[in-house]
Motif scaffolding. Structure first.
Motif, PDB file in Angstrom:
ATOM      1  N   GLU A   1       0.810  -1.226   0.000  1.00 20.61           N
ATOM      2  CA  GLU A   1       0.000   0.000   0.000  1.00 20.61           C
ATOM      3  C   GLU A   1       0.845   1.280   0.000  1.00 20.61           C
ATOM      4  N   TYR A   2       1.782   1.345  -0.944  1.00 22.09           N
ATOM      5  CA  TYR A   2       2.659   2.517  -1.042  1.00 22.09           C
ATOM      6  C   TYR A   2       1.922   3.779  -1.480  1.00 22.09           C
ATOM      7  N   ASN A   3       0.765   3.619  -2.100  1.00 25.47           N
ATOM      8  CA  ASN A   3       0.005   4.776  -2.592  1.00 25.47           C
ATOM      9  C   ASN A   3      -1.132   5.172  -1.657  1.00 25.47           C
ATOM     10  N   TRP A   4      -1.060   4.694  -0.429  1.00 26.52           N
ATOM     11  CA  TRP A   4      -2.097   4.986   0.571  1.00 26.52           C
ATOM     12  C   TRP A   4      -1.397   5.588   1.789  1.00 26.52           C
ATOM     13  N   PRO A   5      -1.177   6.898   1.790  1.00 22.66           N
ATOM     14  CA  PRO A   5      -0.405   7.541   2.869  1.00 22.66           C
ATOM     15  C   PRO A   5      -0.956   7.271   4.265  1.00 22.66           C
ATOM     16  N   TRP A   6      -2.263   7.174   4.404  1.00 23.47           N
ATOM     17  CA  TRP A   6      -2.865   6.883   5.718  1.00 23.47           C
ATOM     18  C   TRP A   6      -2.311   5.572   6.255  1.00 23.47           C
ATOM     19  N   PHE A   7      -2.208   4.565   5.412  1.00 20.13           N
ATOM     20  CA  PHE A   7      -1.687   3.276   5.863  1.00 20.13           C
ATOM     21  C   PHE A   7      -0.211   3.385   6.210  1.00 20.13           C
ATOM     22  N   GLY A   8       0.535   4.153   5.436  1.00 24.06           N
ATOM     23  CA  GLY A   8       1.952   4.348   5.741  1.00 24.06           C
ATOM     24  C   GLY A   8       2.161   4.923   7.120  1.00 24.06           C
ATOM     25  N   ASN A   9       1.299   5.862   7.502  1.00 20.02           N
ATOM     26  CA  ASN A   9       1.383   6.433   8.844  1.00 20.02           C
ATOM     27  C   ASN A   9       0.901   5.449   9.900  1.00 20.02           C
ATOM     28  N   LEU A  10      -0.105   4.632   9.565  1.00 16.77           N
ATOM     29  CA  LEU A  10      -0.591   3.628  10.514  1.00 16.77           C
ATOM     30  C   LEU A  10       0.484   2.598  10.825  1.00 16.77           C
ATOM     31  N   VAL A  11       1.063   2.004   9.790  1.00 19.16           N
ATOM     32  CA  VAL A  11       2.082   0.971  10.015  1.00 19.16           C
ATOM     33  C   VAL A  11       3.376   1.592  10.527  1.00 19.16           C
TER      34      VAL A  11
ATOM     35  N   TRP B   1      16.751  -8.230   7.820  1.00 17.23           N
ATOM     36  CA  TRP B   1      16.644  -6.935   8.487  1.00 17.23           C
ATOM     37  C   TRP B   1      16.293  -5.837   7.496  1.00 17.23           C
ATOM     38  N   TYR B   2      15.119  -5.239   7.688  1.00 12.18           N
ATOM     39  CA  TYR B   2      14.627  -4.207   6.791  1.00 12.18           C
ATOM     40  C   TYR B   2      15.252  -2.852   7.087  1.00 12.18           C
ATOM     41  N   ASN B   3      15.513  -2.112   6.012  1.00  9.73           N
ATOM     42  CA  ASN B   3      15.723  -0.678   6.081  1.00  9.73           C
ATOM     43  C   ASN B   3      14.395  -0.007   5.716  1.00  9.73           C
ATOM     44  N   PHE B   4      14.144   1.177   6.259  1.00  4.79           N
ATOM     45  CA  PHE B   4      12.851   1.833   6.068  1.00  4.79           C
ATOM     46  C   PHE B   4      13.008   3.238   5.511  1.00  4.79           C
ATOM     47  N   ARG B   5      11.935   3.722   4.915  1.00  6.45           N
ATOM     48  CA  ARG B   5      11.838   5.125   4.494  1.00  6.45           C
ATOM     49  C   ARG B   5      10.478   5.660   4.951  1.00  6.45           C
ATOM     50  N   ASN B   6      10.338   6.965   4.906  1.00  4.85           N
ATOM     51  CA  ASN B   6       9.087   7.617   5.317  1.00  4.85           C
ATOM     52  C   ASN B   6       8.650   7.179   6.719  1.00  4.85           C
ATOM     53  N   VAL B   7       9.597   7.180   7.631  1.00 10.35           N
ATOM     54  CA  VAL B   7       9.276   6.791   9.009  1.00 10.35           C
ATOM     55  C   VAL B   7       8.385   7.873   9.628  1.00 10.35           C
ATOM     56  N   ALA B   8       7.271   7.451  10.190  1.00  7.60           N
ATOM     57  CA  ALA B   8       6.286   8.388  10.738  1.00  7.60           C
ATOM     58  C   ALA B   8       6.798   9.085  11.991  1.00  7.60           C
ATOM     59  N   GLN B   9       6.252  10.236  12.261  1.00 10.96           N
ATOM     60  CA  GLN B   9       6.579  10.981  13.472  1.00 10.96           C
ATOM     61  C   GLN B   9       5.822  10.392  14.663  1.00 10.96           C
ATOM     62  N   GLY B  10       6.419  10.471  15.838  1.00  9.08           N
ATOM     63  CA  GLY B  10       5.717  10.102  17.057  1.00  9.08           C
ATOM     64  C   GLY B  10       5.651   8.629  17.375  1.00  9.08           C
ATOM     65  N   LEU B  11       6.468   7.819  16.713  1.00  6.20           N
ATOM     66  CA  LEU B  11       6.478   6.396  17.019  1.00  6.20           C
ATOM     67  C   LEU B  11       7.139   6.153  18.375  1.00  6.20           C
ATOM     68  N   ASN B  12       6.616   5.214  19.115  1.00  8.19           N
ATOM     69  CA  ASN B  12       7.256   4.762  20.350  1.00  8.19           C
ATOM     70  C   ASN B  12       8.119   3.553  20.000  1.00  8.19           C
ATOM     71  N   VAL B  13       9.406   3.810  19.809  1.00  3.80           N
ATOM     72  CA  VAL B  13      10.299   2.736  19.358  1.00  3.80           C
ATOM     73  C   VAL B  13      10.611   1.792  20.514  1.00  3.80           C
TER      74      VAL B  13
ATOM     75  N   TYR C   1       5.392   0.982  18.433  1.00  2.83           N
ATOM     76  CA  TYR C   1       3.943   1.059  18.578  1.00  2.83           C
ATOM     77  C   TYR C   1       3.551   2.527  18.659  1.00  2.83           C
ATOM     78  N   HIS C   2       2.293   2.823  18.414  1.00  2.00           N
ATOM     79  CA  HIS C   2       1.790   4.191  18.589  1.00  2.00           C
ATOM     80  C   HIS C   2       0.267   4.196  18.494  1.00  2.00           C
ATOM     81  N   LYS C   3      -0.328   5.255  19.024  1.00  2.00           N
ATOM     82  CA  LYS C   3      -1.750   5.520  18.831  1.00  2.00           C
ATOM     83  C   LYS C   3      -1.877   6.277  17.514  1.00  2.00           C
ATOM     84  N   TYR C   4      -2.856   5.892  16.721  1.00  2.00           N
ATOM     85  CA  TYR C   4      -2.999   6.564  15.432  1.00  2.00           C
ATOM     86  C   TYR C   4      -4.465   6.671  15.024  1.00  2.00           C
ATOM     87  N   ASP C   5      -4.915   7.868  14.774  1.00  2.00           N
ATOM     88  CA  ASP C   5      -6.237   8.151  14.211  1.00  2.00           C
ATOM     89  C   ASP C   5      -7.366   7.450  14.969  1.00  2.00           C
ATOM     90  N   GLY C   6      -7.238   7.392  16.284  1.00  2.00           N
ATOM     91  CA  GLY C   6      -8.282   6.800  17.105  1.00  2.00           C
ATOM     92  C   GLY C   6      -8.043   5.358  17.501  1.00  2.00           C
TER      93      GLY C   6
END
Length: 246
Positions: free
Chosen positions: A120-130, A168-180, A205-210
């Motif tokens: 789901e690379y074209n679904w920004p909401w999901f990118g922030n959720l995961v 071991w994955y490398n990541f991009r577009n890491v969301a703000q506010g994650l509890n690592v 983990y994090h709380k996201y959009d409710g």
């Protein structure tokens, strides 16, 4: 008259018990979604088997599917959490995406395992959720994990340094506010291209959009799902997504 009042009161109490039990049943059920339109991990079968066993041992039901039509308003309401188990590619259409967003916004839970970040690379909401998107990986090898939060239900059993083999994955577009929860030490292995340096999270983990979201980058190998420390880590993440504290 007294008998009628007593029967009415008893009916109300019984009705309340039925409603509460139904709500409890809904809260004790998860959906494992493992659709792949890209790379298919052989470990998905072991992952499903492991989660089903965890459910039996920890009193929650487990439904499994690769069918995207499960993502509708009526069906999703019965689940305390939805687990994306090594999903890849564009797995949900627009209508299904909207239903999943509503589910999370209503307080639902999400747990992502390994390549849940590779879809789901074209679904920004999901990118922030995961919490991030996949950016590549080197060969499978042993690495050292630094468990920086050992108070969370998914990591409280882990040592401060955890050495294990995985992809071991490398990541991009890491969301703000994650509890690592866990960082990976890039000095302990060959991180290949797209290195992230000292700030390389691998579980959070994090709380996201409710709702609630947990992700672990671990779980590529079939052997992972027979590994006690990983299984307890996964179980804790699922429990967090479900809203359970123990």
């Amino acid at each position: 008259m007294r008998k009628r009042i007593l029967l009415t009161t008893l009916s109300i109490v019984l009705f309340g018990i039925i409603i509460n039990n139904s709500a409890y049943a809904r809260k004790q059920k998860v959906l494992v979604f493992s659709k792949t339109l890209g790379f298919h991990h052989n470990s998905i079968k072991q992952g499903i088997d492991a989660i089903q066993k965890l459910g039996l041992a920890n009193k929650f039901e487990v439904d499994t599917t690769t069918n995207s039509t499960y993502f509708n308003d009526k069906n999703l309401k019965q689940y305390a959490a939805v687990i994306f188990l090594s999903t890849t590619g564009d797995v949900l259409n627009n209508e299904q995406q909207a239903a999943f967003e509503k589910y999370i916004q209503a307080g639902g839970g999400f747990a992502g395992v390994h390549s849940a970040t590779d879809c789901e690379y074209n679904w920004p909401w999901f990118g922030n959720l995961v919490g991030a998107y996949f950016a590549g990986h080197p060969n499978q090898q042993q690495a050292t994990l630094n468990v920086t939060d050992r108070k969370h239900i998914s990591t409280e059993h882990l040592p401060e340094q955890w050495k294990r083999k995985d992809e071991w994955y490398n990541f991009r577009n890491v969301a703000q506010g994650l509890n690592v929860l866990i960082f990976i030490d890039e000095k302990s292995y060959d991180a290949g291209k797209n290195k992230m340096g000292d700030n390389h999270p691998i579980a959070w983990y994090h709380k996201y959009d409710g709702g609630r979201s947990f992700y672990t980058g671990l779980g590529h190998t079939e052997e992972s799902f027979a590994e006690p420390l990983f299984l307890q880590h996964l179980l804790g993440g699922i429990k967090y997504a479900m809203g359970r504290k123990k």
